[in-house]
Design a protein around this motif. Structure first.
Motif, short mmCIF file in Angstrom:
data_model
loop_
_atom_site.label_atom_id
_atom_site.label_comp_id
_atom_site.label_asym_id
_atom_site.label_seq_id
_atom_site.Cartn_x
_atom_site.Cartn_y
_atom_site.Cartn_z
N ALA A 104 0.81 -1.22 0.00
CA ALA A 104 0.00 0.00 0.00
C ALA A 104 0.84 1.27 0.00
O ALA A 104 0.33 2.35 -0.27
N GLY A 116 1.07 -0.47 -4.89
CA GLY A 116 -0.20 -0.64 -5.60
C GLY A 116 -0.49 -2.07 -6.00
O GLY A 116 -1.60 -2.38 -6.42
N ARG A 135 -3.14 -4.01 -9.92
CA ARG A 135 -2.02 -3.07 -9.90
C ARG A 135 -2.60 -1.66 -9.93
O ARG A 135 -2.85 -1.10 -11.00
N PHE A 136 -2.87 -1.16 -8.73
CA PHE A 136 -3.42 0.18 -8.60
C PHE A 136 -2.31 1.18 -8.81
O PHE A 136 -1.15 0.93 -8.49
N ASP A 137 -2.65 2.32 -9.32
CA ASP A 137 -1.66 3.38 -9.45
C ASP A 137 -1.19 3.81 -8.06
O ASP A 137 -1.93 3.66 -7.08
N ASP A 138 0.00 4.35 -7.99
CA ASP A 138 0.53 4.83 -6.72
C ASP A 138 -0.09 6.20 -6.42
O ASP A 138 0.53 7.24 -6.58
N ARG A 141 -1.49 5.69 -0.08
CA ARG A 141 -1.85 4.55 0.76
C ARG A 141 -3.37 4.43 0.94
O ARG A 141 -3.94 3.36 0.81
N TYR A 143 -5.81 5.56 -0.90
CA TYR A 143 -6.48 5.17 -2.16
C TYR A 143 -6.32 3.67 -2.41
O TYR A 143 -7.29 2.99 -2.74
N ILE A 144 -5.11 3.16 -2.27
CA ILE A 144 -4.84 1.74 -2.55
C ILE A 144 -5.65 0.86 -1.60
O ILE A 144 -6.26 -0.13 -2.02
N THR A 148 -8.78 -1.56 -2.67
CA THR A 148 -8.71 -2.98 -2.34
C THR A 148 -9.99 -3.44 -1.64
O THR A 148 -10.54 -4.51 -1.96
#
Length: 160
Positions: A104, A116, A135-138, A141, A143-144, A148
């Motif tokens: 995260a 991510g 694979r979430f964008d950076d 923390r 947001y990720i 999720t």
């Protein structure tokens, strides 16, 4: 970002009608999936238990992830996510168990496991365990972690 409360409400209603129960095994979300569910009145009918297994030792002790898996693949891996979900299912009365493990941020990323990266698994008493990688964008923390939780609630609704 989706309305997590609305998703959790749909999940609780659906699982209540079906008479099914859920368990969670969470690492990178630290209990946020279980919290989203328990924010909904009546959630005790569907959430059997939640495991927050942030450390490798907790993954081993609480839900039976093998040391060999952690050494060979690391905490953030397909293999670990699958063992987490299956361990949560075997240690609960749930019909379905969801697990999440990821990076995260803001630290801890690498070329192979960037910030991510999240692995999610869903174990079922009446079917096979499935896995998904995100694979979430950076984008931070928070947001990720929220993304999720959204994906986990979506997966439970789809499987329920």
């Amino acid at each position: 970002m989706a309305d997590l409360s609305g998703l959790a409400m749909s999940l609780v209603q659906q699982f209540t009608r079906a008479g099914r129960m859920i368990a969670t095994a969470e690492s990178c979300t630290g209990g946020m999936i279980a919290a989203a569910i328990t924010d909904i009145p009546g959630s005790s009918a569907v959430l059997d238990r939640g495991f927050v297994t942030y450390s490798n030792e907790a993954k081993e002790d609480m839900i039976g992830v093998s040391v060999a898996t952690l050494e060979a693949h690391g905490a953030v891996s397909r293999e670990t996510a699958i063992e987490m979900a299956e361990g949560a299912l075997s240690r609960s009365r749930a019909d379905l168990a969801v697990s999440v493990t990821g990076v995260a941020g803001p630290d801890g990323g690498s070329a192979e496991k960037p910030i991510g990266l999240v692995h999610m698994a869903l174990a079922r008493r009446d079917g096979p365990t499935t896995h998904r990688e995100f694979r979430f964008d950076d984008l931070g923390r928070a947001y990720i972690r929220e993304a999720t939780v959204e994906k986990a609630l979506d997966a439970l609704i789809a499987a329920g």
